[in-house]
Design a protein around this motif. Sequence first.
Motif, mmCIF file in Angstrom:
data_model
loop_
_atom_site.group_PDB
_atom_site.id
_atom_site.type_symbol
_atom_site.label_atom_id
_atom_site.label_comp_id
_atom_site.label_asym_id
_atom_site.label_seq_id
_atom_site.Cartn_x
_atom_site.Cartn_y
_atom_site.Cartn_z
ATOM 1 N N ASN A 655 22.932 24.412 3.091
ATOM 2 C CA ASN A 655 23.181 23.857 1.773
ATOM 3 C C ASN A 655 22.222 22.694 1.543
ATOM 4 O O ASN A 655 22.363 21.647 2.153
ATOM 5 C CB ASN A 655 24.636 23.385 1.723
ATOM 6 N N ALA A 656 21.273 22.913 0.644
ATOM 7 C CA ALA A 656 20.259 21.887 0.413
ATOM 8 C C ALA A 656 20.758 20.800 -0.526
ATOM 9 O O ALA A 656 20.172 19.728 -0.617
ATOM 10 C CB ALA A 656 18.999 22.522 -0.167
ATOM 11 N N ASP A 657 21.861 21.050 -1.199
ATOM 12 C CA ASP A 657 22.271 20.145 -2.273
ATOM 13 C C ASP A 657 22.776 18.798 -1.778
ATOM 14 O O ASP A 657 22.581 17.783 -2.429
ATOM 15 C CB ASP A 657 23.345 20.819 -3.120
ATOM 16 N N SER A 658 23.429 18.802 -0.614
ATOM 17 C CA SER A 658 23.962 17.536 -0.130
ATOM 18 C C SER A 658 22.821 16.548 0.114
ATOM 19 O O SER A 658 22.996 15.342 0.017
ATOM 20 C CB SER A 658 24.776 17.752 1.138
ATOM 21 N N LEU A 659 21.627 17.070 0.429
ATOM 22 C CA LEU A 659 20.474 16.191 0.636
ATOM 23 C C LEU A 659 19.976 15.644 -0.696
ATOM 24 O O LEU A 659 19.706 14.455 -0.838
ATOM 25 C CB LEU A 659 19.332 16.962 1.295
ATOM 26 N N LEU A 660 19.878 16.566 -1.664
ATOM 27 C CA LEU A 660 19.325 16.182 -2.965
ATOM 28 C C LEU A 660 20.188 15.158 -3.676
ATOM 29 O O LEU A 660 19.698 14.301 -4.400
ATOM 30 C CB LEU A 660 19.202 17.422 -3.850
ATOM 31 N N ASN A 661 21.488 15.266 -3.459
ATOM 32 C CA ASN A 661 22.402 14.410 -4.218
ATOM 33 C C ASN A 661 22.655 13.063 -3.585
ATOM 34 O O ASN A 661 23.495 12.305 -4.045
ATOM 35 C CB ASN A 661 23.737 15.137 -4.416
ATOM 36 N N PHE A 662 21.942 12.751 -2.539
ATOM 37 C CA PHE A 662 22.160 11.474 -1.879
ATOM 38 C C PHE A 662 21.754 10.332 -2.803
ATOM 39 O O PHE A 662 20.698 10.381 -3.426
ATOM 40 C CB PHE A 662 21.328 11.443 -0.595
ATOM 41 N N PRO A 663 22.614 9.317 -2.951
ATOM 42 C CA PRO A 663 22.311 8.270 -3.932
ATOM 43 C C PRO A 663 21.269 7.268 -3.438
ATOM 44 O O PRO A 663 21.611 6.175 -3.017
ATOM 45 C CB PRO A 663 23.666 7.580 -4.129
ATOM 46 N N ASP A 664 20.010 7.625 -3.484
ATOM 47 C CA ASP A 664 18.973 6.757 -2.977
ATOM 48 C C ASP A 664 17.671 7.183 -3.635
ATOM 49 O O ASP A 664 17.438 8.370 -3.844
ATOM 50 C CB ASP A 664 18.879 6.964 -1.456
ATOM 51 N N TYR A 665 16.810 6.218 -3.943
ATOM 52 C CA TYR A 665 15.591 6.597 -4.653
ATOM 53 C C TYR A 665 14.652 7.447 -3.801
ATOM 54 O O TYR A 665 13.721 8.048 -4.296
ATOM 55 C CB TYR A 665 14.861 5.364 -5.190
ATOM 56 N N ARG A 666 14.912 7.499 -2.505
ATOM 57 C CA ARG A 666 14.074 8.317 -1.636
ATOM 58 C C ARG A 666 14.666 9.687 -1.351
ATOM 59 O O ARG A 666 14.103 10.458 -0.566
ATOM 60 C CB ARG A 666 13.910 7.634 -0.284
ATOM 61 N N GLU A 669 12.221 12.647 -1.804
ATOM 62 C CA GLU A 669 11.170 12.628 -0.784
ATOM 63 C C GLU A 669 11.731 13.085 0.565
ATOM 64 O O GLU A 669 11.156 13.926 1.248
ATOM 65 C CB GLU A 669 10.592 11.214 -0.647
ATOM 66 N N ARG A 670 12.888 12.542 0.917
ATOM 67 C CA ARG A 670 13.518 12.898 2.190
ATOM 68 C C ARG A 670 13.845 14.372 2.277
ATOM 69 O O ARG A 670 13.663 14.997 3.309
ATOM 70 C CB ARG A 670 14.839 12.134 2.357
ATOM 71 N N THR A 671 14.373 14.904 1.182
ATOM 72 C CA THR A 671 14.734 16.319 1.174
ATOM 73 C C THR A 671 13.494 17.159 1.446
ATOM 74 O O THR A 671 13.516 18.091 2.245
ATOM 75 C CB THR A 671 15.336 16.716 -0.183
ATOM 76 N N TYR A 672 12.406 16.789 0.769
ATOM 77 C CA TYR A 672 11.160 17.523 0.974
ATOM 78 C C TYR A 672 10.756 17.480 2.453
ATOM 79 O O TYR A 672 10.440 18.498 3.062
ATOM 80 C CB TYR A 672 10.039 16.940 0.107
ATOM 81 N N ASN A 697 21.279 24.856 -6.718
ATOM 82 C CA ASN A 697 20.245 24.519 -7.703
ATOM 83 C C ASN A 697 18.902 25.141 -7.368
ATOM 84 O O ASN A 697 17.954 24.448 -7.045
ATOM 85 C CB ASN A 697 20.031 23.003 -7.734
ATOM 86 N N PRO A 698 18.823 26.469 -7.434
ATOM 87 C CA PRO A 698 17.568 27.097 -6.989
ATOM 88 C C PRO A 698 16.368 26.713 -7.847
ATOM 89 O O PRO A 698 15.234 26.948 -7.446
ATOM 90 C CB PRO A 698 17.864 28.589 -7.087
ATOM 91 N N TYR A 699 16.613 26.118 -9.013
ATOM 92 C CA TYR A 699 15.466 25.766 -9.863
ATOM 93 C C TYR A 699 15.068 24.316 -9.712
ATOM 94 O O TYR A 699 14.241 23.809 -10.443
ATOM 95 C CB TYR A 699 15.771 26.098 -11.335
ATOM 96 N N HIS A 700 15.685 23.634 -8.757
ATOM 97 C CA HIS A 700 15.350 22.231 -8.560
ATOM 98 C C HIS A 700 13.884 22.100 -8.168
ATOM 99 O O HIS A 700 13.389 22.832 -7.310
ATOM 100 C CB HIS A 700 16.236 21.631 -7.468
ATOM 101 N N GLN A 701 13.209 21.152 -8.820
ATOM 102 C CA GLN A 701 11.778 20.947 -8.614
ATOM 103 C C GLN A 701 11.420 20.749 -7.136
ATOM 104 O O GLN A 701 10.469 21.329 -6.626
ATOM 105 C CB GLN A 701 11.369 19.726 -9.451
ATOM 106 N N ILE A 702 12.207 19.922 -6.455
ATOM 107 C CA ILE A 702 11.896 19.622 -5.061
ATOM 108 C C ILE A 702 11.963 20.884 -4.192
ATOM 109 O O ILE A 702 11.118 21.109 -3.335
ATOM 110 C CB ILE A 702 12.867 18.547 -4.506
ATOM 111 N N LEU A 703 12.954 21.718 -4.445
ATOM 112 C CA LEU A 703 13.094 22.929 -3.629
ATOM 113 C C LEU A 703 11.913 23.863 -3.870
ATOM 114 O O LEU A 703 11.420 24.513 -2.963
ATOM 115 C CB LEU A 703 14.421 23.628 -3.929
#
Length: 826
Positions: A655-666, A669-672, A697-703
Motif C-alpha cells: 500500500n503506497a498511500d500510507s507513505l504519500l499521506n504522511f503529514p510532512d513536506y518531504r 520525496e520520501r515516497t519516491y 491513487n494510481p494516478y498520483h504524480q509521484i507514483l
Amino acid sequence: MDTCGGITMANFINVILPIPLEKSFTYSITEEEAALLQPGMRVAVPFGKSKIYTGLVQSIHNNPPEVYEAKEIHELLDDYPIVNLTQLKHWEWIASYYMCTLGEVVRSALPSAFLLESETLVLRNTEYEIDENELLDDEFLVFEALQHQSILKVQEVSAIIERKNVLPILQRLLEKKVIVIKEEVYEQYKPKLVRFVKLGAEHTTDEKLEELLKSLTRAPKQSQVVLSLFQLQGKSQNPIKVSELEASSNTSKAVIKSLVDKGILEEYFIKTDRVSYDGDPDNSDTKELNEYQEAALVDIKSSFDEGKVTLLKGVTSSGKTEVYVKLIEECLEKGLQVLYLLPEIALTTQLIGRLQEYFGERIAIYHSKYNVQERVEVWQNVLQAKPKAQLVIGARSAMYLPFNRLGLVIVDEEHESSFKQFDPAPRYHARDAAIVLGHLHKANILLGSATPSVESYYNVQTGKYGYAEITRRYGNVLMPEMELVDIKEASRKRKMKGHFSERLFMEMEETLKEGAQIILFQNRRGFAPLMECLTCGHTPQCPNCDVSLTYHQYRNQLRCHYCGHHTALPEICFACGSPDLDTKGFGTEQIEKEVSGLFPEAKVGRMDLDTTRGKHGYEKIITAFEQQELDILVGTQMLTKGLDFRNVNLVGVMNADSLLNFPDYRAHERTYQLLTQVSGRAGRTKKRGRVVIQTYNPYHQILKQVTTSDYEGMYTEQLYEREQFKYPPVNRIIKVTFKHKNYNVLNEAADWFAGALRTNFGDTVLGPEYPPVARIRNQYLKHIVIKVRKVHSLAQTKANIRRIEKSFKAVAMYRSVRVIYNVDHI
Ligand code: ADP
Ligand code: ZN
Ligand code: ZN
C-alpha cells in the motif's frame, strides 16, 4: 600571577564538561600540570557540590574566571591528547550550527569509556580471568568490592578506597579489562561464517554409502547422522548447515565432529556477508570498471580537482560501490585515511564483507552500538593513524573519530534521513557535518545515491556540488518492470484476497513456481495498527501518549510505539463492554499471516523492528533469505537499505498511500526514494525483475514518476513546491519544540515564544502547533517552525532566537519548559 624567568606561566585551563553548560569551565592548575597539559587531554574535575566529571581541556591560559573562584583539577587522565585540534574546531562548528552546547557534542562524540564520572556504574568484566597479582593495592580493593556487589557507582568506589580521585584508577582497571562500564546493549560486528557439511567425496555413490553405513552399525548415533544428511540432501539442493543436521538427526555437535575428523563428512564455510558473484570469490583484486563506471570515476575525479563536493547518482545496482572502491584504493595508497559513512550499519554486513575482500585488515568499523572497549580501540587506532584503521566504515558517529590525515569522505545513501540525529543533542546531520569535516581536512568528499535528496541535487543544479552519474545497472541488467495496481477498483469488484490484489497474487504464484524469491513491503509493523470496538467505535489509547495502541498478534498485546507501554489484548471494549472488537488497518505481521494462508507451501519471514531486536537479529533474517531458506520476506523500510539479494524477482508494495499521506513536506520525496529503493531489490541478476505497487491513487504524480524512473520530474515538481512554500533547500528551517507536563503552561509558553519570534521574524514563523502525537511519556509537545530566508544570516537568526530564549527563561513560570532546537529538521 606566577612568573618564571620573565615568562608568564599559564595557570588556568578551560575544560569542556560533558553536560549542557553554555560555557566551558575554568579550573586552576599547578605549574607541574601546566608543563604537561595540552588541549584535547582529559582531566578529572570536581563540579557542583560533590560531582566528579571527566572533562576535555579546551585551552590553557592565565585569565582567572571573573565570577567564581577556580577550583583545582583532580588529576590528569591522559599522557597525550586523545582529541585533536581539528576535532575541536569541528565540534565547535557542530555546537554553533546545531544550537547546542559544546559539552553535549563532547558527550556524543567520545566513547562513554572516556567519560567516567561520579554517576557512572561499573561492573566486573566477567569475560576475563584476572591475575590478582597484577593489580595495584587500590585496584585490588575495587576488584574485591565488585566480588561482593555486582554494580558500583563511581562515587561508591570513591568511598571504598577512601580517595577522591578514583577516575584514573578506574581508567586503569578498564585498560586491564578488570571492569566494564554499564551501558546499553551493544551489537558486535563479526564477519559471519556459516558452517556447512556434506558427505565426503568418496562416499557419495550408493554402494559406498551402504558400505559406510555397515561399518557404522556399532555407532548408531553416527550412522543416524549419515542417514539424516543423506535424506536432507535428497530433499533440497541447498547447502546443509551443521545446526540443521544436528537438529534433524537428533544428535550433538560432538558426534558430527567425530565424523568430520574421520573424513566421512566434510566441513566447509560460506561467508554469509555477501553472496558470491559470478567471479572468483578469492580474488582480492578490485574489479575492473565497465565503461559507465569508468566515465563516472573520471567525472568524479575532475570535480574533486576543482575542490568540489561531488554527488554520484547511480541507479540501483549500477555498481556505485565498485567506483567507491577505486577512490578508496587511491586514497589509501597515498597513506591517507578514508571515512565511509552509512545510514545504518546493522544492515550493511553485506557491504562490509565486500570491502573486506579488498581492504582486509585495513578496515575499522565504528558504531555507537558497539561495545566500549572496541570503540576505544578504534579511537586509538585512528588517532595513531595505524594501518588497521585506514578505512573507517561507520554510521553517523564515526565522523567524530580523531582523523589526522583524512583524504576521502564517502557518504553512501546520502538521501537517508537516518543520518540526522534526532535525540538527544547535538541534532546533527551526519552528511552535512561530514562535509564540514572533509573541508577542514581538505579531503575529497563524495555523496552517493540512486535517489539523491532534493537538497543535494539542488546543490548540483546551482553549481555548488560537482556531479557524476551511472544510468545503467551493472551487467546490462534491466531496471525492473513496474506496475501500479488500483486496489480501490479491485476492492469494488471484489477481486482482493485479503490485502492482495489478484495481480499481485498471480505474480507471486508465478515467481514461486520459478523458484525465485519475493519481497513484500509494508510500511508498518505490528498486526494491525488499531483495535476498534464495533459497537461504540472506541479505540484503546496509550495512557502516556496521545496515540492509539497498536495490535500485535504475536504477543497478543496492544502496544504503544512511542513509549513502549503495553497491555494484554482486551476481551471486551474498555468503554462499553461489548465483546465485538475488530482490527483496522494492517501491518507486517498481518501480511505475513495472510501470505502463509495464501501460499501454505512457501516459507515466509518477516523483517521489522520487532523481529530484528536481538543481537544478531538482522543478520539472521538476511542470512536466511540469502540462503534461500525463505521464499518470501515481508518487511518495513528496513528492506530498502542497500541489500543485494540475487534471487529476488518480485517486489510487492502492499500500500503506497500510507507513505504519500504522511503529514510532512518531504513525504513525496520520501515516497519516491523509498519505492525506488525497494524496487531496486528486484531482479539484480540476469532476469528482469518485476514490481507491483498497490494503491488507492494510481494516478498520483509521484507514483507515475516512480514507475517511469523519472527522478528529474520528481525533483522539478518538488523543488517548485518547496519554492512556493519556502521550505528547504530554498530556505532553511529551524524547528523549536516545547515540552512540559502541564498542558496550560505549555500552551502559554509556546504562545509567548512564538509572539516574540514573530516580532523579530514576521510571518516566517509557523505555529505553535501540536505534532500528530501531542503527548509522549506524559509530556505535552508543541512545535514552532522558523523558515530562515537565504538572504538572512543564519548566525544572526540563531543569535536572535537565543536572545529571545533568555528573556523567556527569565519568566518564572516558563523556566521548567524544555526548549529544544532542531536546525535543518527533517
Ligand atoms: P549499487 O551500490 O549501485 O546498488 P553494487 O555496487 O551493489 O550496486 O553492484 C551491483 C552488483 O554488480 C554487485 O553484485 C557487484 O558485485 C556487481 N558489480 C558492480 N560493478 C562490477 C564490476 N565492475 N565488475 C564485476 N561486478 C560488478
Ligand atoms: Zn505511549
Ligand atoms: Zn465499545
